[in-house]
Design a protein around this motif. Structure first.
Motif, PDB file in Angstrom:
ATOM      1  N   THR A 165      38.488  33.823  30.791  1.00  0.00           N
ATOM      2  CA  THR A 165      38.156  35.196  31.141  1.00  0.00           C
ATOM      3  C   THR A 165      38.165  35.430  32.646  1.00  0.00           C
ATOM      4  O   THR A 165      38.619  36.461  33.122  1.00  0.00           O
ATOM      5  N   PHE A 166      37.650  34.468  33.419  1.00  0.00           N
ATOM      6  CA  PHE A 166      37.567  34.666  34.853  1.00  0.00           C
ATOM      7  C   PHE A 166      38.784  34.113  35.582  1.00  0.00           C
ATOM      8  O   PHE A 166      39.090  34.534  36.697  1.00  0.00           O
ATOM      9  N   ASP A 257      33.487  28.033  36.860  1.00  0.00           N
ATOM     10  CA  ASP A 257      33.331  29.174  35.950  1.00  0.00           C
ATOM     11  C   ASP A 257      32.268  28.946  34.891  1.00  0.00           C
ATOM     12  O   ASP A 257      31.821  29.888  34.248  1.00  0.00           O
ATOM     13  N   GLU A 289      31.269  35.671  35.065  1.00  0.00           N
ATOM     14  CA  GLU A 289      32.022  36.698  34.362  1.00  0.00           C
ATOM     15  C   GLU A 289      33.033  37.367  35.290  1.00  0.00           C
ATOM     16  O   GLU A 289      33.109  37.057  36.481  1.00  0.00           O
ATOM     17  N   ASN A 290      33.817  38.279  34.747  1.00  0.00           N
ATOM     18  CA  ASN A 290      34.872  38.929  35.517  1.00  0.00           C
ATOM     19  C   ASN A 290      34.354  39.653  36.753  1.00  0.00           C
ATOM     20  O   ASN A 290      35.086  39.847  37.728  1.00  0.00           O
TER      21      ASN A 290
END
Length: 305
Positions: A165-166, A257, A289-290
Motif C-alpha cells: 500500500t505504501f 512500512d 499508511e499512504n
C-alpha cells in the motif's frame, strides 16, 4: 442490562457479521503470504505430532520472546522443560500481514489448548499473535502472545493485508538501509510513547481516533476479536478505567512500512470507590499508511499475572 453488557453484545454481533461478510469473498493468496502461513501451520502441525516443546524450538528465533506471563527468551525457557509437556496445542491463522521487503510479518487467529488433570479434560481457547522475522530463508518466531476467550462456533475464513500500500522499499546500499531503519525505529518509538502518554493522561477518545487504523484488530482478554475502527472505538470508549503504559521495545522492517512495539502497563478499574489494578503486557503492530503516518493495525493486551 448494563451499558457495558450492551456494548459487549453489540461488538460480538459485529464480529460475527464481519466474519460472515468476509466469507462471501475469496482471495488468491500470494506467495509471500503463503510462505508465512505455511510456517505458522507447520508449527501447529508439529505441536500436534511431536509436542509443544519441540514445536516452539523448531521455529523460535534465538532472541524470540514468549510470555509466561512475563516476557522471557523462548529457547532458554523451553530447553529447561521436560520433553513430554502435557497437553496439546492447536491453532489456525486467520489473518496475516508482511512488510514490503518480506522480512517482518505477523499472523493471528484462534487457538485451543487441551489439557488433562486427574482424568478431567479441559480446553482453554483464545486468540494468538505471532511476530515473525525472516533474516535468512525461513521465517522465525520473534514474539508470541495470546489472550483467552470463549471457543468460537467456527473459524473465520483467512484474509490478509496488502503489503504494497505504501510502496516503500529497502535501500540498496546496506549502510543507508541500516541508517534509515534506525531512524524509523526512533520515530516509531516516539510515536508509541506519545500514544502511551496521551492514554495515560486520559486523552483516550481523541487519541484512539487519531492512532487506530481503519483496519485495526483489537484483542482483549475474555473478548472475541474486535475488527475495524468503529467497533474498536465503541469498545474502548466504553471502558471507564485508568491506564498507564511503558514502552520497552521497538522494531521496524528495513522497508520502513511495518513495525511493532511492546511494553508493560496497568489498567485500574474503579468500582464503588474501590480500585482494582491489573498489570498487562502489550503488543502493537504498526503500519505506515499512504498518508505517511504510523497507524496501529493490531493491538493486544494480555494479563501479566
Amino acid at each position: 442490562m448494563t451499558v457495558k453488557r450492551i456494548v459487549i453484545k453489540l461488538i460480538s454481533t459485529l464480529y460475527l457479521v464481519t466474519i460472515l461478510t468476509s466469507n462471501l469473498f475469496s482471495q488468491t493468496v500470494p506467495d509471500f503470504i503463503e510462505n508465512i502461513i505455511h510456517r505458522d501451520k507447520q508449527f501447529s502441525a508439529m505441536a500436534g505430532q511431536k509436542g509443544i516443546k519441540e514445536a516452539y524450538l523448531s521455529v523460535l528465533h534465538k532472541d524470540g520472546i514468549i510470555f509466561r506471563p512475563e516476557p522471557v527468551n523462548g529457547i532458554n525457557y523451553f530447553k529447561l522443560l521436560p520433553n513430554d509437556i502435557p497437553g496439546t496445542l492447536t491453532r489456525e491463522p486467520v489473518f496475516a500481514d508482511v512488510s514490503n521487503d518480506q522480512t517482518l510479518g505477523f499472523t493471528t487467529g484462534p487457538y485451543d489448548y487441551k489439557g488433562e488433570n486427574d482424568g478431567v479434560i479441559s480446553i482453554n481457547s483464545g486468540e494468538y499473535v505471532s511476530i515473525w522475522i525472516k533474516e535468512k530463508k525461513k521465517w522465525e518466531l520473534m514474539l508470541d502472545l495470546g489472550i483467552a476467550h470463549g471457543k468460537t462456533a467456527f473459524t473465520p475464513q483467512f484474509t490478509y493485508a496488502n503489503p504494497m500500500t505504501f510502496g516503500m522499499k529497502r535501500a540498496t546500499l546496506d549502510f543507508i538501509a541500516e541508517e534509515q531503519q534506525k531512524n524509523s525505529m526512533e520515530i516509531l518509538k516516539a510515536t508509541d510513547e506519545l500514544y502511551c502518554g496521551a492514554i495515560t493522561n486520559g486523552k483516550t477518545e481523541t487519541t484512539y481516533k487519531e492512532f487506530l487504523s481503519s483496519s485495526i484488530r483489537l484483542l482483549r482478554n475474555n473478548q472475541l476479536p474486535i475488527l475495524g475502527k468503529s467497533p474498536a472505538l465503541t469498545y474502548l470508549n466504553s471502558q471507564y478505567v485508568e491506564y498507564s503504559y511503558r514502552n520497552s521495545h521497538v522494531y521496524v522492517a528495513p522497508s520502513r512500512d511495518l513495525g511493532y512495539t511492546t511494553g508493560t502497563g496497568s489498567i485500574t478499574t474503579i468500582v464503588k470507590n474501590q480500585k482494582t489494578t491489573q498489570n498487562i503486557n502489550y503488543l502493537r503492530v504498526w503500519r505506515k499508511e499512504n498518508s505517511g503516518f504510523w497507524r496501529i493495525v493490531l493491538d493486544i493486551e494480555a494479563p501479566a499475572q
